[in-house]
Design an enzyme around this catalytic site. Structure first.
Site, PDB file in Angstrom:
ATOM      1  N   ASP A  45      22.188 -20.425 -40.904  1.00 14.22           N
ATOM      2  CA  ASP A  45      22.012 -21.214 -42.124  1.00 14.22           C
ATOM      3  C   ASP A  45      20.595 -20.961 -42.641  1.00 14.22           C
ATOM      4  OD1 ASP A  45      24.571 -22.143 -41.693  1.00 14.22           O
ATOM      5  OD2 ASP A  45      23.944 -24.058 -40.833  1.00 14.22           O
ATOM      6  N   ARG A  79      41.026 -27.848 -39.104  1.00 13.10           N
ATOM      7  CA  ARG A  79      39.667 -28.323 -38.810  1.00 13.10           C
ATOM      8  C   ARG A  79      39.030 -28.738 -40.137  1.00 13.10           C
ATOM      9  NH1 ARG A  79      35.122 -27.881 -35.383  1.00 13.10           N
ATOM     10  NH2 ARG A  79      33.186 -27.525 -36.510  1.00 13.10           N
TER      11      ARG A  79
HETATM   12  C1  LIG Z   1      27.807 -14.832 -48.294  1.00 13.78           C
HETATM   13  C2  LIG Z   1      27.050 -15.860 -48.534  1.00 13.78           C
HETATM   14  C3  LIG Z   1      27.571 -17.285 -48.515  1.00 13.78           C
HETATM   15  C4  LIG Z   1      26.291 -18.073 -48.372  1.00 13.78           C
HETATM   16  C5  LIG Z   1      25.403 -17.286 -49.289  1.00 13.78           C
HETATM   17  C6  LIG Z   1      25.606 -15.868 -48.787  1.00 13.78           C
HETATM   18  O1  LIG Z   1      25.222 -14.870 -49.700  1.00 13.78           O
HETATM   19  C7  LIG Z   1      24.846 -15.707 -47.460  1.00 13.78           C
HETATM   20  C8  LIG Z   1      24.616 -17.082 -46.750  1.00 13.78           C
HETATM   21  C9  LIG Z   1      25.795 -18.030 -46.899  1.00 13.78           C
HETATM   22  C10 LIG Z   1      25.473 -19.470 -46.518  1.00 13.78           C
HETATM   23  C11 LIG Z   1      25.672 -19.803 -45.029  1.00 13.78           C
HETATM   24  C12 LIG Z   1      25.286 -21.271 -44.786  1.00 13.78           C
HETATM   25  C13 LIG Z   1      25.844 -22.213 -45.837  1.00 13.78           C
HETATM   26  O2  LIG Z   1      27.227 -22.430 -45.606  1.00 13.78           O
HETATM   27  C14 LIG Z   1      25.650 -21.648 -47.261  1.00 13.78           C
HETATM   28  C15 LIG Z   1      26.034 -22.680 -48.304  1.00 13.78           C
HETATM   29  C16 LIG Z   1      24.247 -21.164 -47.425  1.00 13.78           C
HETATM   30  O3  LIG Z   1      23.310 -21.759 -47.895  1.00 13.78           O
HETATM   31  O4  LIG Z   1      24.146 -19.870 -46.977  1.00 13.78           O
HETATM   32  C17 LIG Z   1      26.378 -20.317 -47.358  1.00 13.78           C
HETATM   33  C18 LIG Z   1      26.361 -19.580 -48.716  1.00 13.78           C
HETATM   34  C19 LIG Z   1      27.588 -19.934 -49.574  1.00 13.78           C
HETATM   35  O5  LIG Z   1      28.677 -20.157 -49.048  1.00 13.78           O
HETATM   36  O6  LIG Z   1      27.405 -19.949 -50.797  1.00 13.78           O
HETATM   37  O1  AKG Z   2      32.679 -25.827 -39.999  1.00 12.72           O
HETATM   38  C1  AKG Z   2      31.755 -25.715 -39.228  1.00 12.72           C
HETATM   39  O2  AKG Z   2      31.745 -26.234 -38.131  1.00 12.72           O
HETATM   40  C2  AKG Z   2      30.519 -24.889 -39.578  1.00 12.72           C
HETATM   41  C3  AKG Z   2      30.397 -24.592 -41.030  1.00 12.72           C
HETATM   42  C4  AKG Z   2      29.249 -23.704 -41.336  1.00 12.72           C
HETATM   43  O3  AKG Z   2      28.718 -23.016 -40.502  1.00 12.72           O
HETATM   44  C5  AKG Z   2      28.734 -23.678 -42.711  1.00 12.72           C
HETATM   45  O4  AKG Z   2      29.349 -24.310 -43.586  1.00 12.72           O
HETATM   46  O5  AKG Z   2      27.694 -23.033 -42.918  1.00 12.72           O
HETATM   47 FE   FE2 Z   3      26.680 -22.438 -41.097  1.00 17.19          FE
END
Ligand SMILES: C=C1C[C@]23C[C@@]1(O)CC[C@H]2[C@@]12CC[C@H](O)[C@@](C)(C(=O)O1)[C@H]2[C@@H]3C(=O)O
Ligand code: AKG
Ligand code: FE2
Length: 332
Positions: free
Chosen positions: A210, A275
């Site tokens: 994250d 889930r």
């Molecule tokens: C593929 C992607 C989804 C994400 C933005 C990104 O370009 C790379 C990081 C991804 C992530 C992972 C953690 C969180 O769920 C999230 C909201 C974040 O801040 O980084 C997601 C992004 C997303 O789903 O928009």
């Molecule tokens: O669903 C989960 O337990 C994790 C979700 C997660 O890793 C995310 O939303 O970035």
């Molecule tokens: Fe995550």
């Protein structure tokens, strides 16, 4: 079997994951702080019990989340502008067996101010907004409590060095509801994912860390989350709806000069049950300058990362795929 394989298997047991009890008396505060720091160093992940978030807030959050995901697809798609997504993750071709609602926590306060523009997520949008607002407020407090304990445990001079970033009214924190529907595992897929538990095989959300400071996660009683504190080792996390799970994010890795590591994790879908999870991603404001804390830099441990703004880092995050390593680009 080689000795290292033995060690890997031994370490890949959920029982070994750290559990932090927040009900401890003030006298034990320094011990709790020490244990949290240890967990962040060794795993970048821990479970919190006796967290103080009221049960009724959690139960209502679970109810509105369940109601939302149970709506017909056409209705859910109407919430696309409000952050509804299905299978597509991010903008760069990542897919997963997941549907979600993802929005900045600020959105709710903006919607509150503009009562003429209610969020049409629930049949009763005011209810959705108030339930989610109360939940966010409670988990933000929990995140701040944990961040203050981390500052104490690290002997950082400014005890609110971390928590003030997510308390900022301009904080760019995110809120996410995830639903992983059951996916039948064909024999072709079975065991296709290295080290996964036997009743799961399809990817809900692929490997990632994250990017923010700290994530506060809660799920229903269905498994799927796995963490990888060491390369190549996957530890399934037993679900516990009474607890919260905490992930160290990339920014905390930078601020602690790599003492803490943002944990790699993924979610595998379950073949039998849905889930549902709720995540609060605590982030600073877009214009906040993220730097390594001076206390974390010594002559033997020079500063690993160059300073950057959260806006700059977020742009990098969104230009890359889930699994891509982004922090490397910010190394000195
Ligand atoms: C593929 C992607 C989804 C994400 C933005 C990104 O370009 C790379 C990081 C991804 C992530 C992972 C953690 C969180 O769920 C999230 C909201 C974040 O801040 O980084 C997601 C992004 C997303 O789903 O928009
Ligand atoms: O669903 C989960 O337990 C994790 C979700 C997660 O890793 C995310 O939303 O970035
Ligand atoms: Fe995550």
């Amino acid at each position: 079997m080689m000795r290292s394989d033995h060690q890997k298997l031994k370490s890949a047991i959920d029982d070994s994951l750290p559990i932090i009890n927040l009900s401890s008396s003030p006298l034990e505060r320094s011990e709790v702080a020490r244990l949290i720091v240890k967990a962040c160093e060794e795993y970048g992940f821990f479970k919190v019990i006796n967290h103080g978030v009221p049960n009724h807030i959690i139960a209502k959050m679970e109810e509105v989340s369940f109601n939302f995901f149970n709506k017909p697809v056409t209705e859910k798609q109407q919430a696309t502008s409000f952050g509804y997504g299905c299978k597509n993750i991010g903008f760069n071709g990542d897919f997963g067996e997941v549907e979600y609602l993802l929005f900045p926590t600020k959105t709710l306060s903006i919607a509150q101010a503009q009562t003429s523009n209610p969020i049409s997520i629930d049949d009763d949008p005011t209810k959705f907004r108030s339930v989610v607002s109360s939940y966010i407020e409670a988990v933000r407090e929990l995140a701040c409590k944990i961040l203050d304990l981390i500052a104490e445990g690290l002997w950082v001079h400014d005890k609110s060095a971390f928590s003030k970033l997510i308390r900022d009214v301009e904080s760019d924190s995110l809120f996410r509801l995830n639903h992983y529907p059951p996916v039948l595992c064909s024999s072709k897929n079975k065991n296709s994912i290295n080290g996964s538990s036997s009743n799961s095989c399809k990817v809900g959300i692929g490997v990632h860390s994250d990017p923010q400071i700290l994530t506060i996660l809660r799920s229903n009683d269905v498994s799927g989350l796995e963490i990888s504190p060491n390369h190549g080792v996957w530890i399934p996390v037993s679900p516990d709806p009474t607890a919260f799970f905490v992930n160290v994010g990339d920014l905390l890795q930078v601020m602690t000069n790599g003492k803490f590591v943002s944990v790699k994790h993924r979610v595998l879908s379950n073949s039998a049950k849905s889930r549902m999870s709720v995540a609060y991603f605590g982030a600073p404001s877009l214009n906040a300058r993220v730097t390594t804390l001076p206390e974390m830099v010594t002559p033997t441990k020079p500063c690993l990362y160059r300073p950057f703004t959260w806006a700059e880092y977020k742009k990098t995050v969104y230009s890359l795929r889930l699994e891509d390593s982004r922090l490397e680009r910010y190394r000195k």
